[in-house]
Scaffold this motif. Structure first.
Motif, PDB file in Angstrom:
ATOM      1  N   LEU A 131       0.847  -1.187   0.000  1.00 44.82           N
ATOM      2  CA  LEU A 131       0.000   0.000   0.000  1.00 44.82           C
ATOM      3  C   LEU A 131       0.881   1.235   0.000  1.00 44.82           C
ATOM      4  CD1 LEU A 131      -2.753   1.361   0.247  1.00 44.82           C
ATOM      5  CD2 LEU A 131      -2.551   1.141   2.718  1.00 44.82           C
ATOM      6  N   GLY A 132       1.965   1.133   0.720  1.00 44.50           N
ATOM      7  CA  GLY A 132       2.874   2.263   0.743  1.00 44.50           C
ATOM      8  C   GLY A 132       2.777   3.113   1.991  1.00 44.50           C
TER       9      GLY A 132
ATOM     10  N   PHE B 101       4.597   6.737   2.655  1.00 44.90           N
ATOM     11  CA  PHE B 101       3.856   7.997   2.743  1.00 44.90           C
ATOM     12  C   PHE B 101       3.797   8.613   4.127  1.00 44.90           C
ATOM     13  CE2 PHE B 101       1.642   9.410  -1.021  1.00 44.90           C
ATOM     14  CZ  PHE B 101       2.000   8.434  -1.913  1.00 44.90           C
TER      15      PHE B 101
ATOM     16  N   PHE C  14       2.435  12.503   5.348  1.00 43.40           N
ATOM     17  CA  PHE C  14       1.262  12.817   6.168  1.00 43.40           C
ATOM     18  C   PHE C  14       1.659  13.627   7.387  1.00 43.40           C
ATOM     19  CE2 PHE C  14      -1.328  10.750   3.437  1.00 43.40           C
ATOM     20  CZ  PHE C  14      -1.281   9.369   3.416  1.00 43.40           C
TER      21      PHE C  14
ATOM     22  N   PHE D  62       7.764  15.956   0.494  1.00 43.19           N
ATOM     23  CA  PHE D  62       7.582  15.225  -0.745  1.00 43.19           C
ATOM     24  C   PHE D  62       8.938  14.798  -1.300  1.00 43.19           C
ATOM     25  CE2 PHE D  62       5.877  13.699  -4.370  1.00 43.19           C
ATOM     26  CZ  PHE D  62       5.864  14.504  -5.489  1.00 43.19           C
TER      27      PHE D  62
ATOM     28  N   ILE E 291      10.463  10.916  -1.860  1.00 50.16           N
ATOM     29  CA  ILE E 291      10.876  10.456  -3.187  1.00 50.16           C
ATOM     30  C   ILE E 291      12.321   9.995  -3.176  1.00 50.16           C
ATOM     31  CG2 ILE E 291      11.365  11.215  -5.522  1.00 50.16           C
ATOM     32  CD1 ILE E 291       9.070  13.033  -5.372  1.00 50.16           C
TER      33      ILE E 291
ATOM     34  N   MET F  21       8.059   5.759 -10.615  1.00 51.96           N
ATOM     35  CA  MET F  21       8.018   6.779  -9.591  1.00 51.96           C
ATOM     36  C   MET F  21       7.294   8.027 -10.090  1.00 51.96           C
ATOM     37  SD  MET F  21      10.787   8.461  -7.229  1.00 51.96           S
ATOM     38  CE  MET F  21      10.156   7.316  -6.067  1.00 51.96           C
TER      39      MET F  21
ATOM     40  N   LEU G 222       3.759   8.752  -8.210  1.00 49.69           N
ATOM     41  CA  LEU G 222       4.004   9.619  -7.080  1.00 49.69           C
ATOM     42  C   LEU G 222       4.163  11.076  -7.497  1.00 49.69           C
ATOM     43  CD1 LEU G 222       4.279   9.093  -4.148  1.00 49.69           C
ATOM     44  CD2 LEU G 222       6.719   8.860  -4.413  1.00 49.69           C
ATOM     45  N   ILE G 223       5.142  11.307  -8.368  1.00 51.09           N
ATOM     46  CA  ILE G 223       5.522  12.693  -8.634  1.00 51.09           C
ATOM     47  C   ILE G 223       4.439  13.475  -9.351  1.00 51.09           C
ATOM     48  CG2 ILE G 223       7.147  14.128  -9.894  1.00 51.09           C
ATOM     49  CD1 ILE G 223       9.311  12.268  -9.153  1.00 51.09           C
TER      50      ILE G 223
ATOM     51  N   ILE H 110       1.279  14.213  -7.055  1.00 54.10           N
ATOM     52  CA  ILE H 110       1.583  15.147  -5.974  1.00 54.10           C
ATOM     53  C   ILE H 110       1.900  16.521  -6.548  1.00 54.10           C
ATOM     54  CG2 ILE H 110       3.090  15.667  -4.054  1.00 54.10           C
ATOM     55  CD1 ILE H 110       1.886  13.371  -3.082  1.00 54.10           C
TER      56      ILE H 110
ATOM     57  N   THR I 205      -3.226   9.748  -3.340  1.00 55.23           N
ATOM     58  CA  THR I 205      -2.074   9.201  -4.048  1.00 55.23           C
ATOM     59  C   THR I 205      -1.594   7.915  -3.397  1.00 55.23           C
ATOM     60  OG1 THR I 205      -1.449  11.473  -4.533  1.00 55.23           O
ATOM     61  CG2 THR I 205       0.200   9.804  -4.941  1.00 55.23           C
ATOM     62  N   LEU I 206      -1.819   7.808  -2.115  1.00 59.24           N
ATOM     63  CA  LEU I 206      -1.289   6.677  -1.361  1.00 59.24           C
ATOM     64  C   LEU I 206      -1.630   5.301  -1.924  1.00 59.24           C
ATOM     65  CD1 LEU I 206      -0.021   5.367   1.204  1.00 59.24           C
ATOM     66  CD2 LEU I 206      -2.149   5.838   2.360  1.00 59.24           C
TER      67      LEU I 206
END
Lengths: 308, 250, 245
Positions: free
Chosen positions: B69-70, B74, B78, B186, B190, C58, C62-63, C66, C178-179
């Motif tokens: 799920l990640g 994340f 949050f 963010f 990444i 990625m 993600l990028i 976001i 996004t999660l």
């Protein structure tokens, strides 16, 4: 020796080399209302922020209650209530909740909240969210926040901002009563000079970062450009006559103005004896605004002369 | 010592605020996502695979949450948003100038914000794991609930994120611009996996990577998460307090 | 309208968004670059493919989402934070123009982001010395198609950024949507229901190939465009009649 509640010693704040506040020596006596006057951008708020420890001076010191603000900040702030520039609040909370937060931090009784709300006239709306307040109501809330906990010193930045005339009168009456009733010293900053004239016992005038006058209100008013206003006929001849007598004369509208302190009775006699008709004589004391403009104009002129 | 009072007022400032929606809504979302995931994949695929590799269903569920799920990726983001909200309350309407003319020490204000962020983060993390337990029960895992596993999972997360909390408390206290700390957060999430694979030693210094080390299932060294979290929190907070004390409130 | 666009552009000029927009796609490219570099020695590998898929994962998951969240939060934050709406909307400009120009500005930023990405891939591939002709259809076409499939995300984030004064709302919502993308994108059956998976699956359709999926892709583009138009339309309608207190 008069006791000064607030004293600064060459207090200076520079931003990138520009002196917003330039070496000022405030002497604010205890138990009065000190009017801190100056045009917008003169450095009033910056000075106040330094007094409260929000910003640190580039040079110089500030002492309140005989203690240094950078060393004994907590002791000083326990006795100070303030409102700097526009009032601060948490918009989504009610007036009551906003005040309660401050009350808890100050550790005073809950009854304080309703007490100050009553003083500023917001008791009825205590459970209304502040985001719904009008500007005047927010202003009152700011004053209430400063009053809570009964501070010995109150520093208010433009407290009548945004209030209607009735509101202005109420707040003015409130502020005026504080030294008498509760022994509180008040520092009020403003650019509305008539307000200061009606409230203050002492005045400090700041312009472009420099303190150009400090003293009691009477001293300032003495500096006033008192003039004698004369209505005499025939006018032109009267003017010539007075000029010959060595008076400094100015003509405005239909009247003759003598620009220095003279005795009205002597002037009247002078004119009447010489067959002039005098139909009006009065002493025209200029108000604080004229004095202020005069002083600041002189400052600016000096600056211009210096530059030249 | 006004710290307890300050924390209390911090919490009351969030009354009827958006933050509650976030810390309740996010775990709700993850629970639903995990429920769907298990509903679809558990019986046919995951359970079988787990048996092969010697994992219990609870192990698999945790792994699905953390890695697939990640959640582990994340979580720092949050927390960045939580920190932003906590500080934004003050920047709105210039409240700093009121708060800092009250007789409170600046470092107490700073730390009260830190602790508030910690509290909200802890609630969110706990709810996420609670949700997992719920999912497992509803799906009907054969094994008994492994409280120890999930308890450890929660606690490890608590400590691992302390570095990120401190960092974002610092960032958000210094700038009114709410976007900057979020962009940095963010950036952190990444960059983290890349640094982890290329330069594991450098990764130990970056708070955003600590959640990766939490794994009762082999990958990585969990103690790095613990030490990293605590040490980075202390270091960053000391720097933050010193800086906050000197700051001009304009 | 053009005037409005220029004004909007000026407003965000100092907000460093340009830096962010340029920097983040490059991060993704760097990831892909190192991935491709690692497998370079082996034979029979499709270098361009590896580079592309290494970066896209990625980037798409993600990028890009976001970034969309952040850019629209910034564009609307300017007015939200300084009570600017009451000033802006009492000027002689049509509300529709304000709305649309902010939308267009955001879309331009997203396109810019995508273009930086594909240029980065091109450059990296050339540096790595990829064999054969450059598969332009993948590298150029797919990111541009991804713009279309990211329209739902754009619409939703735009709507939320406009509606809520508290900037934490669009940021929080964007982050949380996004999660689960990684999870849901893996599901061949359910991805179609979750718009956040669209960009990454547009760029990496090797997930699945079948007639059924091709149909779904068609549906995806349709959904993207329709949802975009309807959400933007509803938002515009509400904005036109909104009371600015």
């Amino acid at each position: 020796m008069k006791k000064y509640l607030i004293e600064t010693d060459n207090l200076t704040k520079k931003f990138d080399g520009f002196a917003a506040v330039n070496s000022i020596n405030l002497k604010i006596p205890q138990g009065g209302i000190y009017g801190f006057l100056g045009p917008n951008g003169a450095g009033k708020s910056t000075t106040i922020r330094m007094l409260l420890g929000l910003i640190s001076p580039t040079e110089g010191k500030a002492k309140l209650f005989d203690k240094s603000i950078d060393k004994d900040r907590l002791d000083i702030l326990k006795k100070v209530g303030s409102m700097v520039e526009n009032p601060s609040y948490y918009a989504h909370l009610t007036a009551y909740e906003n005040l309660n937060i401050i009350r808890e931090i100050l550790n005073v009784e809950k009854s304080e909240i309703e007490r100050v709300l009553n003083i500023v006239g917001l008791l009825e709306v205590k459970d209304k969210k502040v985001k719904k307040f009008s500007m005047g109501m927010k202003q009152r809330l700011g004053i209430a926040q400063a009053l809570i906990g009964n501070p010995e010193l109150l520093i208010l930045d433009e407290p009548t901002n945004g209030l209607d005339p009735a509101g202005i009168r109420e707040i003015r009456a409130l502020i005026k009563g504080l030294p008498e009733k509760l022994g509180i010293t008040v520092v009020v900053s403003s650019h509305i000079l008539s307000e200061i004239e009606l409230m203050a016992t002492d005045v400090g005038i700041i312009n472009k970062g420099n303190l150009i006058f400090q003293g009691s209100l009477e001293e300032l008013q003495k500096r006033s450009l008192a003039q004698i206003k004369i209505g005499a006929e025939p006018k032109k001849e009267a003017i010539d006559h007075l000029l010959k007598r060595g008076y400094q004369v100015e003509e405005r509208d239909k009247y003759i103005y003598i620009k220095e302190f003279s005795s009205p009775s002597i002037l009247t006699k002078e004119l009447v004896i010489n067959n002039f008709e005098v139909y009006h004589i009065s002493e025209d004391k200029s108000n604080l605004e004229d004095i202020f403009l005069d002083i600041t104009r002189k400052e600016n002129q000096d600056e211009i002369t210096n530059i030249n | 010592m006004k710290l307890p009072i300050l924390i209390k007022t911090e919490l009351s400032k969030q009354r009827r605020g958006f933050i509650w929606l976030m810390i309740l809504g996010i775990p709700l979302g993850t629970t639903m996502a995990m429920f769907l995931d298990m509903y679809i994949r558990y019986h046919d695929y995951l359970y079988v695979k787990g048996q092969e590799l010697g994992f219990t269903s609870w192990d698999i569920l945790l792994r699905e949450n953390h890695r697939v799920l990640g959640w582990g990726i994340f979580l720092p983001l949050f927390i960045a948003v939580i920190a932003t909200i906590i500080h934004y309350t003050e920047f709105e309407e210039d409240n700093w100038k009121k708060l800092l003319t009250l007789p409170v020490r600046r470092w107490e204000v700073y730390i009260s914000k830190l602790i508030t962020i910690v509290i909200f983060s802890f609630i969110m993390i706990a709810l996420n794991s609670l949700g997992l337990v719920l999912v497992g029960k509803v799906i009907g895992f054969p094994e008994a609930i492994n409280y120890r596993l999930y308890g450890e999972y929660i606690l490890y997360q608590y400590v691992a994120i302390l570095g990120v909390v401190a960092l974002h408390n610092f960032l958000s206290s210094h700038t009114k611009n709410v976007i900057i700390p979020v962009v940095i957060g963010f950036l952190g999430i990444i960059v983290a996996p890349g640094v982890l694979s290329k330069n594991p030693d450098l990764a130990k210094l970056i708070p955003y990577t600590y959640t990766y080390y939490i794994n009762n299932l082999n990958v990585g060294n969990s103690s790095i998460a613990l030490y990293g979290g605590i040490i980075s929190m202390i270091l960053i907070s000391v720097v933050g307090i010193l800086s906050f004390n000197k700051k001009d409130i304009l | 309208m053009f005037n409005n666009l220029k004004i909007e552009f000026m407003k965000i000029k100092r907000s460093n968004i340009f830096l962010v927009a340029t920097f983040f796609p490059i991060l993704a490219v760097i990831q892909g670059f190192s991935f491709a570099k690692n497998i370079k020695g082996q034979e029979e590998i499709d270098l361009w493919g590896a580079l592309f898929s290494g970066s896209t994962l990625m980037y798409g998951m993600l990028i890009l989402p976001i970034f969309i969240t952040i850019i629209f939060a910034i564009i609307t934050r300017i007015e939200h934070s300084n009570n600017g709406w009451k000033q802006l909307l009492s000027l002689p400009i049509r509300r529709e123009d304000v709305y649309i120009s902010k939308l267009i500005l955001g879309c331009i930023a997203v396109l810019y982001n995508l273009v930086v990405f594909l240029i980065g891939i091109l450059i990296s591939g050339i540096i790595l010395g990829g064999k054969g002709s450059i598969p332009l259809d993948i590298i150029v076409l797919r990111p541009l198609l991804a713009f279309i499939s990211s329209l739902p995300i754009i619409a939703i984030q735009f709507y939320i950024s406009f509606k809520f004064k508290n900037v934490g709302v669009p940021l929080g919502v964007g982050a949380i949507f996004t999660l689960p993308t990684i999870l849901i994108a893996n599901s061949t059956k359910y991805w179609i229901f979750y718009p956040w998976t669209y960009p990454v699956l547009t760029m990496m359709p090797n997930f699945v190939t079948s007639a059924e999926q091709t149909l779904r892709y068609g549906i995806m583009y349709g959904v993207s465009i329709l949802s975009f138009i309807s959400i933007i339309g509803v938002g515009l309608y509400k904005f036109r009649s909104k009371d600015i207190i």
